[in-house]
Design an enzyme around this catalytic site. Structure first.
Site, PDB file in Angstrom:
ATOM      1  CG  ASP A 180      11.627   2.455  -7.714  1.00 22.13           C
ATOM      2  OD1 ASP A 180      10.796   2.878  -6.895  1.00 22.13           O
ATOM      3  OD2 ASP A 180      12.643   1.791  -7.390  1.00 22.13           O
ATOM      4  CB  VAL A 183      -0.956  -0.017   1.223  1.00 21.06           C
ATOM      5  CG1 VAL A 183      -1.628   1.326   1.426  1.00 21.06           C
ATOM      6  CG2 VAL A 183      -1.996  -1.115   1.045  1.00 21.06           C
ATOM      7  CG  ASP A 191       8.566   0.647  -0.494  1.00 21.41           C
ATOM      8  OD1 ASP A 191       9.753   0.857  -0.172  1.00 21.41           O
ATOM      9  OD2 ASP A 191       8.168   0.703  -1.676  1.00 21.41           O
TER      10      ASP A 191
HETATM   11  C1  LIG Z   1      14.961  25.929   0.435  1.00 16.26           C
HETATM   12  C2  LIG Z   1      14.913  25.021  -0.703  1.00 16.26           C
HETATM   13  C3  LIG Z   1      14.004  23.904  -0.516  1.00 16.26           C
HETATM   14  C4  LIG Z   1      13.953  23.100  -1.703  1.00 16.26           C
HETATM   15  C5  LIG Z   1      13.104  21.977  -1.417  1.00 16.26           C
HETATM   16  C6  LIG Z   1      13.757  20.820  -1.943  1.00 16.26           C
HETATM   17  C7  LIG Z   1      13.418  19.663  -1.160  1.00 16.26           C
HETATM   18  C8  LIG Z   1      13.939  18.478  -1.866  1.00 16.26           C
HETATM   19  C9  LIG Z   1      15.119  17.998  -1.223  1.00 16.26           C
HETATM   20  C10 LIG Z   1      15.598  16.832  -1.340  1.00 16.26           C
HETATM   21  C11 LIG Z   1      15.092  15.804  -2.194  1.00 16.26           C
HETATM   22  C12 LIG Z   1      15.485  14.534  -1.640  1.00 16.26           C
HETATM   23  C13 LIG Z   1      15.031  13.460  -2.503  1.00 16.26           C
HETATM   24  C14 LIG Z   1      15.145  12.190  -1.797  1.00 16.26           C
HETATM   25  C15 LIG Z   1      15.235  11.129  -2.747  1.00 16.26           C
HETATM   26  C16 LIG Z   1      15.024   9.821  -2.106  1.00 16.26           C
HETATM   27  C17 LIG Z   1      15.720   8.931  -2.943  1.00 16.26           C
HETATM   28  C18 LIG Z   1      15.080   7.647  -3.029  1.00 16.26           C
HETATM   29  O1  LIG Z   1      14.018   7.326  -2.582  1.00 16.26           O
HETATM   30  O2  LIG Z   1      15.815   6.867  -3.726  1.00 16.26           O
HETATM   31  C19 LIG Z   1      15.339   5.610  -3.905  1.00 16.26           C
HETATM   32  C20 LIG Z   1      16.551   4.808  -4.036  1.00 16.26           C
HETATM   33  C21 LIG Z   1      16.304   3.589  -4.892  1.00 16.26           C
HETATM   34  O3  LIG Z   1      16.016   2.469  -4.144  1.00 16.26           O
HETATM   35  P1  LIG Z   1      15.456   1.073  -4.764  1.00 16.26           P
HETATM   36  O4  LIG Z   1      16.421   0.003  -4.368  1.00 16.26           O
HETATM   37  O5  LIG Z   1      14.046   0.928  -4.375  1.00 16.26           O
HETATM   38  O6  LIG Z   1      15.453   1.243  -6.314  1.00 16.26           O
HETATM   39  C22 LIG Z   1      16.241   0.512  -7.241  1.00 16.26           C
HETATM   40  C23 LIG Z   1      16.783   1.539  -8.189  1.00 16.26           C
HETATM   41  O7  LIG Z   1      15.706   2.323  -8.645  1.00 16.26           O
HETATM   42  C24 LIG Z   1      17.485   0.902  -9.379  1.00 16.26           C
HETATM   43  O8  LIG Z   1      17.639   1.902 -10.347  1.00 16.26           O
HETATM   44  P2  LIG Z   1      19.079   2.263 -10.891  1.00 16.26           P
HETATM   45  O9  LIG Z   1      19.827   2.838  -9.740  1.00 16.26           O
HETATM   46  O10 LIG Z   1      19.606   0.956 -11.393  1.00 16.26           O
HETATM   47  O11 LIG Z   1      18.836   3.227 -11.962  1.00 16.26           O
HETATM   48  C25 LIG Z   1      16.724  -0.210 -10.042  1.00 16.26           C
HETATM   49  O12 LIG Z   1      17.595  -0.877 -10.857  1.00 16.26           O
HETATM   50  C26 LIG Z   1      16.083  -1.163  -9.098  1.00 16.26           C
HETATM   51  O13 LIG Z   1      15.150  -1.880  -9.827  1.00 16.26           O
HETATM   52  C27 LIG Z   1      15.354  -0.447  -7.965  1.00 16.26           C
HETATM   53  O14 LIG Z   1      14.898  -1.402  -7.082  1.00 16.26           O
HETATM   54  O15 LIG Z   1      16.922   4.610  -2.692  1.00 16.26           O
HETATM   55  C28 LIG Z   1      18.196   4.851  -2.414  1.00 16.26           C
HETATM   56  O16 LIG Z   1      19.009   4.819  -3.251  1.00 16.26           O
HETATM   57  C29 LIG Z   1      18.519   5.077  -0.988  1.00 16.26           C
HETATM   58  C30 LIG Z   1      19.308   6.314  -0.782  1.00 16.26           C
HETATM   59  C31 LIG Z   1      18.422   7.489  -0.539  1.00 16.26           C
HETATM   60  C32 LIG Z   1      19.216   8.680  -0.292  1.00 16.26           C
HETATM   61  C33 LIG Z   1      18.341   9.838  -0.005  1.00 16.26           C
HETATM   62  C34 LIG Z   1      19.213  11.008   0.090  1.00 16.26           C
HETATM   63  C35 LIG Z   1      18.439  12.237   0.388  1.00 16.26           C
HETATM   64  C36 LIG Z   1      19.411  13.325   0.282  1.00 16.26           C
HETATM   65  C37 LIG Z   1      19.253  14.529   0.636  1.00 16.26           C
HETATM   66  C38 LIG Z   1      18.115  15.053   1.290  1.00 16.26           C
HETATM   67  C39 LIG Z   1      18.551  16.376   1.719  1.00 16.26           C
HETATM   68  C40 LIG Z   1      17.420  17.249   1.855  1.00 16.26           C
HETATM   69  C41 LIG Z   1      17.872  18.608   2.102  1.00 16.26           C
HETATM   70  C42 LIG Z   1      17.630  19.432   0.932  1.00 16.26           C
HETATM   71  C43 LIG Z   1      17.734  20.845   1.260  1.00 16.26           C
HETATM   72  C44 LIG Z   1      17.703  21.618   0.012  1.00 16.26           C
HETATM   73  C45 LIG Z   1      18.152  22.967   0.207  1.00 16.26           C
HETATM   74  N1  LIG Z   2       6.009  -3.385  -1.311  1.00 18.56           N
HETATM   75  C1  LIG Z   2       7.261  -3.827  -1.100  1.00 18.56           C
HETATM   76  C2  LIG Z   2       8.359  -3.008  -1.275  1.00 18.56           C
HETATM   77  C3  LIG Z   2       9.622  -3.497  -1.058  1.00 18.56           C
HETATM   78  N2  LIG Z   2       9.796  -4.799  -0.670  1.00 18.56           N
HETATM   79  C4  LIG Z   2      11.133  -5.341  -0.408  1.00 18.56           C
HETATM   80  O1  LIG Z   2      12.073  -4.285  -0.158  1.00 18.56           O
HETATM   81  C5  LIG Z   2      13.066  -4.243  -1.175  1.00 18.56           C
HETATM   82  C6  LIG Z   2      13.327  -2.809  -1.612  1.00 18.56           C
HETATM   83  O2  LIG Z   2      13.782  -2.109  -0.508  1.00 18.56           O
HETATM   84  P1  LIG Z   2      13.837  -0.486  -0.543  1.00 18.56           P
HETATM   85  O3  LIG Z   2      14.450  -0.126   0.754  1.00 18.56           O
HETATM   86  O4  LIG Z   2      14.644  -0.098  -1.702  1.00 18.56           O
HETATM   87  O5  LIG Z   2      12.429  -0.042  -0.650  1.00 18.56           O
HETATM   88  C7  LIG Z   2      12.522  -5.092  -2.312  1.00 18.56           C
HETATM   89  O6  LIG Z   2      13.575  -5.689  -3.057  1.00 18.56           O
HETATM   90  C8  LIG Z   2      11.690  -6.126  -1.578  1.00 18.56           C
HETATM   91  O7  LIG Z   2      12.524  -7.137  -1.073  1.00 18.56           O
HETATM   92  C9  LIG Z   2       8.687  -5.602  -0.497  1.00 18.56           C
HETATM   93  O8  LIG Z   2       8.826  -6.789  -0.159  1.00 18.56           O
HETATM   94  N3  LIG Z   2       7.435  -5.103  -0.716  1.00 18.56           N
HETATM   95 MG    MG Z   3      11.176   0.855  -1.968  1.00 22.61          MG
HETATM   96 MG    MG Z   4      12.318   1.548  -5.194  1.00 26.46          MG
END
Ligand SMILES: CCCCCCCC/C=C\CCCCCCCC(=O)OC[C@H](COP(=O)(O)O[C@@H]1[C@H](O)[C@H](OP(=O)(O)O)[C@@H](O)[C@H](O)[C@H]1O)OC(=O)CCCCCCC/C=C\CCCCCCCC
Ligand SMILES: Nc1ccn([C@@H]2O[C@H](COP(=O)(O)O)[C@@H](O)[C@H]2O)c(=O)n1
Ligand code: MG
Ligand code: MG
Length: 219
Positions: free
Chosen positions: A91, A30, A69
């Site tokens: 995604d 969800v 999630d």
């Molecule tokens: C005054 C100015 C204000 C302006 C407002 C701006 C606010 C916005 C600020 C920040 C934005 C932050 C965005 C946060 C993004 C979160 C990132 C996120 O969710 O990433 C998801 C990522 C992917 O995980 P998955 O394993 O689920 O996904 C895989 C991936 O997609 C693979 O793709 P590929 O890489 O291969 O292309 C696929 O192959 C695969 O299938 C798929 O499963 O999760 C991560 O990577 C985890 C790390 C997250 C890191 C988050 C960092 C946030 C950083 C900073 C926040 C700082 C905020 C402060 C901002 C202040 C601005 C002035």
């Molecule tokens: N609805 C979901 C979402 C995610 N998962 C499990 O989490 C892994 C991804 O982890 P993130 O931290 O990148 O969200 C995914 O590979 C699944 O194993 C799930 O079971 N159900």
């Molecule tokens: Mg996820």
């Molecule tokens: Mg994801």
């Protein structure tokens, strides 16, 4: 890089929230669905109208559901293949909405066909970058490379710069330039990442095929 270093930190921060949602009887699926719907609707509602600051604030709230999630699934012992498939597939939907919405802005009131094309390039190249890994893994390769610009980098660069660019509406001069900068950086970074992944898959595929031939199992 962010995936490696920032994920652990954000996972720790979001863990109590994930536990609360589980106690409320909400399932990880969800959260995945609502998060994607939130990002998609917010991007398409705000960005094509040039509402970058508030659009980014709302998108950011929902984008973190992608970390929540998985944390919920692991906490509750509910991690599943279906969940992994749903998470990765949705995604792609969220990414398409963010870059598609920016392309719509530049095709309309933003009035810049070059930047519209760059936004579309970011959309397409991001999807292909993810596909290279998924396809490589599906044919049994380890794909031991993430590359320069993964999804987290694409999102953080784009959302931080787009949100800041939105401050131009509040009178901050020149800050709107951050949006084109972000798009060019993501486009170039995605291209480099694509090359890194294709080169790795080519090398791993050649090694695996050679090993198969030596073992007499080549097809
Ligand atoms: C005054 C100015 C204000 C302006 C407002 C701006 C606010 C916005 C600020 C920040 C934005 C932050 C965005 C946060 C993004 C979160 C990132 C996120 O969710 O990433 C998801 C990522 C992917 O995980 P998955 O394993 O689920 O996904 C895989 C991936 O997609 C693979 O793709 P590929 O890489 O291969 O292309 C696929 O192959 C695969 O299938 C798929 O499963 O999760 C991560 O990577 C985890 C790390 C997250 C890191 C988050 C960092 C946030 C950083 C900073 C926040 C700082 C905020 C402060 C901002 C202040 C601005 C002035
Ligand atoms: N609805 C979901 C979402 C995610 N998962 C499990 O989490 C892994 C991804 O982890 P993130 O931290 O990148 O969200 C995914 O590979 C699944 O194993 C799930 O079971 N159900
Ligand atoms: Mg996820
Ligand atoms: Mg994801």
């Amino acid at each position: 890089m962010l995936n490696k270093y920032a994920r652990a930190f954000f996972t720790r921060v979001l863990t109590p929230f994930a536990a609360l949602l589980l106690r409320m009887g909400i399932s990880p699926d969800v959260v995945t669905l609502i998060g994607t719907a939130g990002v998609t609707v917010a991007a398409l509602a705000f960005y094509p109208q040039g509402i970058f600051f508030w659009g980014t604030v709302v998108i950011t709230l929902f984008v973190f559901s992608d970390l929540v999630d998985g944390t919920m699934a692991r906490q509750a012992g509910l991690s599943s293949r279906w969940g992994a498939f749903l998470d990765s597939t949705l995604d792609r939907v969220a990414d398409a909405a963010v870059f598609g919405a920016l392309a719509l802005w530049f095709a309309g009131r933003g009035d810049d066909l070059l930047l519209c094309a760059v936004a579309l390039f970011c959309l397409a190249s991001g999807q292909i970058v993810s596909y290279t890994k998924a396809r490589g893994e599906s044919i049994g390769l380890p794909v031991k490379v993430n590359g320069l610009v993964e999804r987290a980098e694409r999102l953080v660069i784009t959302l931080v710069c787009t949100g800041l660019a939105g401050l131009e509406t509040f009178g901050v001069p020149y800050i709107g330039l951050l949006l084109p900068v972000a798009l060019w950086v993501v486009a170039a970074g995605s291209l480099i990442t694509l090359v890194q992944r294709v080169v790795t898959v080519r090398k791993e595929a050649a090694e695996a095929d050679a090993a198969d031939r030596q073992g007499g199992t080549a097809t």
